[in-house]
Write an enzyme that holds these catalytic residues in place. Sequence first.
Site, PDB file in Angstrom:
ATOM      1  N   ASP A   1       0.815  -1.212   0.000  1.00  0.00           N
ATOM      2  CA  ASP A   1       0.000   0.000   0.000  1.00  0.00           C
ATOM      3  C   ASP A   1       0.852   1.268   0.000  1.00  0.00           C
ATOM      4  O   ASP A   1       1.476   1.606   1.002  1.00  0.00           O
ATOM      5  CB  ASP A   1      -0.906  -0.035   1.244  1.00  0.00           C
TER       6      ASP A   1
ATOM      7  N   ASP B   1      -1.849   5.916  -5.466  1.00  0.00           N
ATOM      8  CA  ASP B   1      -2.143   5.024  -4.340  1.00  0.00           C
ATOM      9  C   ASP B   1      -2.545   3.627  -4.805  1.00  0.00           C
ATOM     10  O   ASP B   1      -3.618   3.436  -5.376  1.00  0.00           O
ATOM     11  CB  ASP B   1      -3.269   5.649  -3.506  1.00  0.00           C
TER      12      ASP B   1
END
Length: 404
Positions: free
Chosen positions: A96, A288
């Site tokens: 992430d 992201d």
Amino acid sequence: MKMHLLLLLVLLHLEQAQGSLHRVPLTRYPSLRKKLQEPDQLSEFCKSLDLEMTQQNNSCLMALAVKEPLTNYLDVEYFGNISIGSPPQNFTVCFDTGSPDFWVPSAFCKSRACKKHAKFCPSQSNTHTRLEGKTFSIQYGTGSCSGIIGVDRVSAFSCQVGGLTVPNQPFGEALKEPGKVFAHVQFDGIMGLSYPSLAEDGMTPVFDNMITQKLVDQPIFSIYMSSTNQKGGKGSELIFGGYDHSHFTGRLNWVPVSKQEYWQIKVDKIRVGRSVMLCSKGCQAIVDTGTSSITGPSDDIRQLQKAIRAVRRKNGDYTVRCNKLKVMPDVTIVIKGVSYTLKPTAYTLRHFRSQGKKFCRTGFEEFDISDDEPLWILGNVFIRQFYSVFDRGNNRVGLARAVH
């Protein structure tokens, strides 16, 4: 002579870009949102969180946001495998870029979510130690994930023999997880790849340790997400230590990181077709991997959805008729003077049938992150089309058209 020199410089550049690349295969799984929507359970799931998905506010999405607050684990699709300890204990994690924290469930966790995932047992590792007095607590919209901080060797499963092992890596051993969300997701834990400024005290991010311990030739990692036509995301990979030229065409456009917390960059403007202009004075966006869609301020996203003639359904999704994709407008995101154009086939996701008609969900979602500075999130809908390189040494993000 000049040709030989030019060729030498090109080869030198390729060698510098490649270095010793540590490749971690990524597998694409159906997101939690998709799993819940197949039997139309998403609305019921959100209600179980005491939330309502209204026409004004996609509150279920916001409530699932992490404190950082970028990652929407409802939509995470790409995961990879790691191991912790000696002998190794295996876990599936979400890599992430929207979070710095690294945690997996502990063998001592009694939460419902932990029971459904692999758990780390410290007594079974002869290299494990605990950071005495150090705990962590990460606040999610549906509750906190908390526990103690351990230290052990962490290995990323690699295409290469031996992989990449980081000794003395701090990580969270979760004793409590918010069960409503994490009980349903496909991954066991999170490995954050953003800047350390937002990390929990005592938890140095994994990539920072790779750099400090000189385990990578370059302080760079990169993400390639294969096309949606590839079953299980075959070919998708995370590379530590550089990037792979075969994954993109043309040259990388290097964009400075504007704020060293997330991988945040400046966007010049966003165009929908030839007429609708968003972010006309510039705006901020984060690249992201922890978000599937492209998200933005509610007013802008509604304007965008209207421009592509999307209709909002009761569960909060925007959909279009799949047979209209050929006549829908392109969406172009301009970054540092370079246009990144998404065709309708790229910004629409899976399809479903309703009353005999075929609908496609758009890859745009409302998400009001901050009142002070509205942020866009360039999630997997964007990253799948544009190879993304994250350069900590120069604090910049490189983008180029991905090869599929």
